[in-house]
Design an enzyme around this catalytic site. Structure first.
Site, PDB file in Angstrom:
ATOM      1  N   ASP A   1       1.414  -7.757 -11.368  1.00 14.44           N
ATOM      2  CA  ASP A   1       1.839  -6.919 -10.247  1.00 14.44           C
ATOM      3  C   ASP A   1       3.366  -6.878 -10.222  1.00 14.44           C
ATOM      4  O   ASP A   1       4.019  -7.902  -9.987  1.00 14.44           O
ATOM      5  CB  ASP A   1       1.291  -7.508  -8.939  1.00 14.44           C
TER       6      ASP A   1
ATOM      7  N   HIS B   1      -1.154  -4.449  -9.866  1.00 10.10           N
ATOM      8  CA  HIS B   1      -1.399  -4.139  -8.462  1.00 10.10           C
ATOM      9  C   HIS B   1      -2.618  -3.220  -8.343  1.00 10.10           C
ATOM     10  O   HIS B   1      -2.965  -2.493  -9.261  1.00 10.10           O
ATOM     11  CB  HIS B   1      -0.174  -3.443  -7.877  1.00 10.10           C
TER      12      HIS B   1
ATOM     13  N   CYS C   1      -3.404  -4.049  -0.324  1.00  8.84           N
ATOM     14  CA  CYS C   1      -1.961  -3.796  -0.422  1.00  8.84           C
ATOM     15  C   CYS C   1      -1.297  -3.833   0.952  1.00  8.84           C
ATOM     16  O   CYS C   1      -1.170  -4.893   1.532  1.00  8.84           O
ATOM     17  CB  CYS C   1      -1.663  -2.484  -1.136  1.00  8.84           C
TER      18      CYS C   1
END
Length: 291
Positions: A228, A260, A171
């Site tokens: 996501d 995600h 991320c």
């Protein structure tokens, strides 16, 4: 219970488009804090340190800071190929340390520097909104890249092979992985897990991955989820097209049913099959790149 992704830090950084402000909303943020806070999460994958050299180290940073980091590597003299492991917004917690041990069991020296050390400790903050606003939004990219350079230098002098350097991040760290591939010409390979690709320039984040395509010198594997909510597939497609036009060696894998943070095994977003597939691809990518 509603959840928020760590990619949603866009919404708390000044200057980013209002369309991304999905984070704001009391019930959403309140529900997320207890649902996925790393200190409360139980990792599915637990990698023992038996037979490894693992633990905290200190890296001398360019500004004189004694940068804390977690290092795991095989026992023995080495030198071992080195992989820099870049954290999520939650810092160098047990999941990130476990990733280092997983890499060490594959023969790598893996090091995760505490890239938020100067700005604060996310582990001591129980609100995701506060982590983003009080810590993450205050971390300049230039500082991060310099700290990664310092970590790579420490590795080369302490059992790592300076000629075989890789990076992977998750991320927030996925975005940094792309930036570091454009920053360090000595990098052999990178693997970016659901890292943000676009954004509005700011003093802390003057460039985003799509802005530095021409400077990317190492082969990068991008692993993303089609569901996501913070990184649309259109962003992946745009990045892929720009990289292809620039003649860069990259590969993208978009998992159709993943959202995600599908590799984060301590969070509800974890998808075991996609995480395992991505991990296998990471190992193959590094080996094919000479790591």
């Amino acid at each position: 219970m509603a959840t928020v992704q760590d990619s949603d830090f866009d919404s708390l950084v000044p200057g980013l488009p209002l369309s991304r402000r999905t984070f704001v909303g009391g019930s959403l943020a309140a529900g997320f804090a207890l649902a996925v806070q790393p200190a409360l999460g139980q990792s599915v994958v637990v990698t023992p340190a038996d037979g490894l050299v693992a633990g905290e180290i200190t890296v001398p940073a360019p500004d004189g800071v004694a940068l804390k980091a977690y290092r795991a590597q095989p026992a023995g003299k080495g030198p071992f190929p080195t992989v820099l492991v870049v954290q999520e917004i939650f810092g160098v917690h047990e999941y990130i340390r476990d990733v280092c041990r997983r890499l060490a069991r594959q023969g790598y020296q893996a090091i995760a520097p505490n890239l938020f050390q100067r700005q604060g400790d996310p582990a001591g903050i129980d609100s995701v909104a506060d982590i983003l606003a009080k810590v993450v939004s205050k971390v300049p990219d230039a500082q991060v890249l310099a700290d990664l350079d310092a970590t790579a230098a420490w590795a080369a002098a302490n059992g790592g092979d300076g000629a075989r350097l890789g990076i992977t991040g998750f991320c927030w760290g996925g975005r940094i992985t792309w930036l570091y591939a454009a920053h360090n010409p000595k990098l052999k390979a990178g693997v970016a897990w659901y890292g943000r690709l676009t954004g509005v320039a700011s003093a802390m984040t003057p460039h985003h991955p799509i802005d530095v395509v021409d400077k990317i010198s190492a082969p990068v594997l991008g692993l993303y989820g089609a569901k996501d909510q913070g990184i649309p597939v259109s962003d992946v497609d745009d990045m892929k097209a720009d990289l292809a036009k620039a003649g860069k060696r990259v590969e993208f894998v978009v998992y159709p049913d993943a959202g995600h943070a599908f590799h984060a095994d301590y969070r509800p977003s974890y998808r075991a099959a996609d995480a395992a597939d991505g991990w296998g691809r990471l190992l193959a990518w590094f080996k094919a790149s000479g790591l």
